[in-house]
Design a protein around this motif. Structure first.
Motif, PDB file in Angstrom:
ATOM      1  N   PRO A 156      69.416 103.729  42.974  1.00  0.00           N
ATOM      2  CA  PRO A 156      68.438 103.935  41.897  1.00  0.00           C
ATOM      3  C   PRO A 156      68.589 102.942  40.742  1.00  0.00           C
ATOM      4  O   PRO A 156      67.651 102.724  39.979  1.00  0.00           O
ATOM      5  N   ALA A 157      69.789 102.322  40.629  1.00  0.00           N
ATOM      6  CA  ALA A 157      70.032 101.373  39.542  1.00  0.00           C
ATOM      7  C   ALA A 157      69.718  99.940  39.938  1.00  0.00           C
ATOM      8  O   ALA A 157      69.727  99.051  39.080  1.00  0.00           O
ATOM      9  N   GLY A 158      69.467  99.688  41.222  1.00  0.00           N
ATOM     10  CA  GLY A 158      69.216  98.334  41.695  1.00  0.00           C
ATOM     11  C   GLY A 158      69.987  98.042  42.966  1.00  0.00           C
ATOM     12  O   GLY A 158      70.637  98.928  43.544  1.00  0.00           O
ATOM     13  N   SER A 159      69.935  96.803  43.411  1.00  0.00           N
ATOM     14  CA  SER A 159      70.644  96.390  44.630  1.00  0.00           C
ATOM     15  C   SER A 159      72.114  96.177  44.306  1.00  0.00           C
ATOM     16  O   SER A 159      72.464  95.387  43.421  1.00  0.00           O
TER      17      SER A 159
ATOM     18  N   CYS B 108      87.419  94.339  45.607  1.00  0.00           N
ATOM     19  CA  CYS B 108      86.040  93.844  45.634  1.00  0.00           C
ATOM     20  C   CYS B 108      85.456  93.802  44.227  1.00  0.00           C
ATOM     21  O   CYS B 108      85.801  94.624  43.372  1.00  0.00           O
ATOM     22  N   LEU B 109      84.532  92.873  44.027  1.00  0.00           N
ATOM     23  CA  LEU B 109      83.672  92.910  42.858  1.00  0.00           C
ATOM     24  C   LEU B 109      82.438  93.735  43.200  1.00  0.00           C
ATOM     25  O   LEU B 109      81.900  93.629  44.310  1.00  0.00           O
ATOM     26  N   GLY B 110      81.979  94.532  42.243  1.00  0.00           N
ATOM     27  CA  GLY B 110      80.721  95.235  42.395  1.00  0.00           C
ATOM     28  C   GLY B 110      79.637  94.448  41.671  1.00  0.00           C
ATOM     29  O   GLY B 110      79.733  94.221  40.459  1.00  0.00           O
ATOM     30  N   VAL B 111      78.627  93.999  42.411  1.00  0.00           N
ATOM     31  CA  VAL B 111      77.579  93.141  41.870  1.00  0.00           C
ATOM     32  C   VAL B 111      76.268  93.918  41.885  1.00  0.00           C
ATOM     33  O   VAL B 111      75.797  94.329  42.953  1.00  0.00           O
ATOM     34  N   LEU B 112      75.698  94.130  40.714  1.00  0.00           N
ATOM     35  CA  LEU B 112      74.454  94.891  40.590  1.00  0.00           C
ATOM     36  C   LEU B 112      73.329  93.944  40.182  1.00  0.00           C
ATOM     37  O   LEU B 112      73.380  93.332  39.117  1.00  0.00           O
ATOM     38  N   ASP B 113      72.345  93.817  41.061  1.00  0.00           N
ATOM     39  CA  ASP B 113      71.207  92.921  40.817  1.00  0.00           C
ATOM     40  C   ASP B 113      71.670  91.529  40.391  1.00  0.00           C
ATOM     41  O   ASP B 113      71.143  90.922  39.460  1.00  0.00           O
ATOM     42  N   GLY B 114      72.693  91.028  41.083  1.00  0.00           N
ATOM     43  CA  GLY B 114      73.152  89.667  40.846  1.00  0.00           C
ATOM     44  C   GLY B 114      74.204  89.505  39.777  1.00  0.00           C
ATOM     45  O   GLY B 114      74.709  88.404  39.584  1.00  0.00           O
ATOM     46  N   THR B 115      74.576  90.574  39.079  1.00  0.00           N
ATOM     47  CA  THR B 115      75.554  90.481  37.988  1.00  0.00           C
ATOM     48  C   THR B 115      76.836  91.229  38.341  1.00  0.00           C
ATOM     49  O   THR B 115      76.786  92.428  38.637  1.00  0.00           O
TER      50      THR B 115
END
Length: 310
Positions: free
Chosen positions: A136-139, A193-200
């Motif tokens: 719901p917050a993005g990819s 891991c890094l968590g990347v939300l909508d490219g960030t």
């Protein structure tokens, strides 16, 4: 992950309907798998350089793996995580061009996929191939850490006082580097891991085999139990329900990608009320309070059988 002491106590037993048992004798399969895992080497996977600014942090880790003196990292080209896996393909030629129909994740540089040699046995079912998942917050995309690329960012998060209280990794970058490399040069039972939300890049995660971790000495584990630790990096991303949204997404991703896993486990510090609340909001149930060597933890469990009900 818990440190490797043998003592165990619990203030509260798991609920009767949780299907847990207080018989702490581990199954023979656990010892066989652990013996096999101890002989397996892991391949450190390199990922591309990014340009991103980040801010603060949040959650908690129970303990670092053993200290390891790493071999010097060798920079290699990075696979396109949104393209089909190239792990089993022949290496591309140097003049190969990217597929014009593929749209690389905005976090990644558009580079030609590179061939990698997978570990002899992957204890976490190829996290590097899991790919992005909609939320719901993005990819949202879990990307295995590349130390040379990510160390400064992750160390900055670890030095946020709200994070340092529970992760205990504040200080020079070398402290965080040791923590990361101990996992990356291990047998693959824990993957940072890094968590990347909508490219960030906005969060840090550790996906680990709870049944092969010292934590297994402190609760009635099952084969293939998979644990998660996390922190949310930016102060602006905290306190608005984003943590619970991403925890649910990652737990469901684990259950989708690891068919042998029936439970996702977490053990936040019992004092970390926002973290415990986030896990409850993400469909985890509170199982017990457990005394670990470095903290008193809330044992949280997300069951495959209950995932559509909670």
């Amino acid at each position: 992950m818990a440190s490797a002491r043998d003592s165990v106590s619990a203030n509260q037993s798991p609920s009767a309907d949780s299907e847990d048992t207080l018989d702490l004798h581990l199954p023979e399969e656990f010892f066989a798998l652990r013996a096999e895992a101890d002989g397996v080497g892991a391949t450190v996977r390199e990922t591309p350089v990014y340009e991103a600014e980040a801010h603060a942090e949040t959650d908690r880790h129970a303990g670092a793996p053993g200290k390891v003196t790493p071999a010097p990292a060798k920079a290699i080209p990075t696979p396109d995580y949104d393209a089909p896996s190239t792990l089993d393909a022949a290496p591309p030629t140097s003049d190969a061009s990217p597929n014009p129909d593929s749209s690389p994740h905005p976090y990644l540089s558009p580079r030609t996929p590179a061939s990698h040699t997978p570990p002899a046995a992957d204890l976490l079912d190829r996290i590097h191939d899991w790919g992005p998942t909609p939320t719901p917050a993005g990819s949202f995309h879990l990307l295995p850490v590349h130390v040379e690329r990510d160390l400064t960012l992750i160390s900055r998060w670890m030095n946020d006082p709200a994070v340092a209280e529970f992760w205990e990794l504040s200080g020079p970058e070398a402290l965080t580097e040791e923590h990361l490399r101990a996992q990356l040069t291990g047998d693959g039972r824990s993957v940072p891991c890094l968590g990347v939300l909508d490219g960030t890049p906005m969060s840090y995660w550790e996906i680990y085999r709870a049944d092969l971790d010292p934590l297994a000495r402190h609760y009635p584990c099952r084969l293939h139990d998979t644990g998660i630790h996390l922190l949310i990096g930016s102060l602006t991303d905290r306190g608005r329900g984003l943590g619970g949204t991403l925890i649910r997404a990652v737990a469901d991703l684990v259950l989708d990608k690891r068919s042998d896993c029936t439970r996702v486990i977490a053990e936040p510090d019992i004092r970390n009320i926002p973290s415990v609340a986030a896990f409850l909001g993400a469909g985890f149930r509170f199982s017990a309070e457990v005394d670990l060597p470095d903290k008193r933890a809330a044992l949280m469990v997300r069951d495959r059988s209950l995932r559509d009900l909670l």
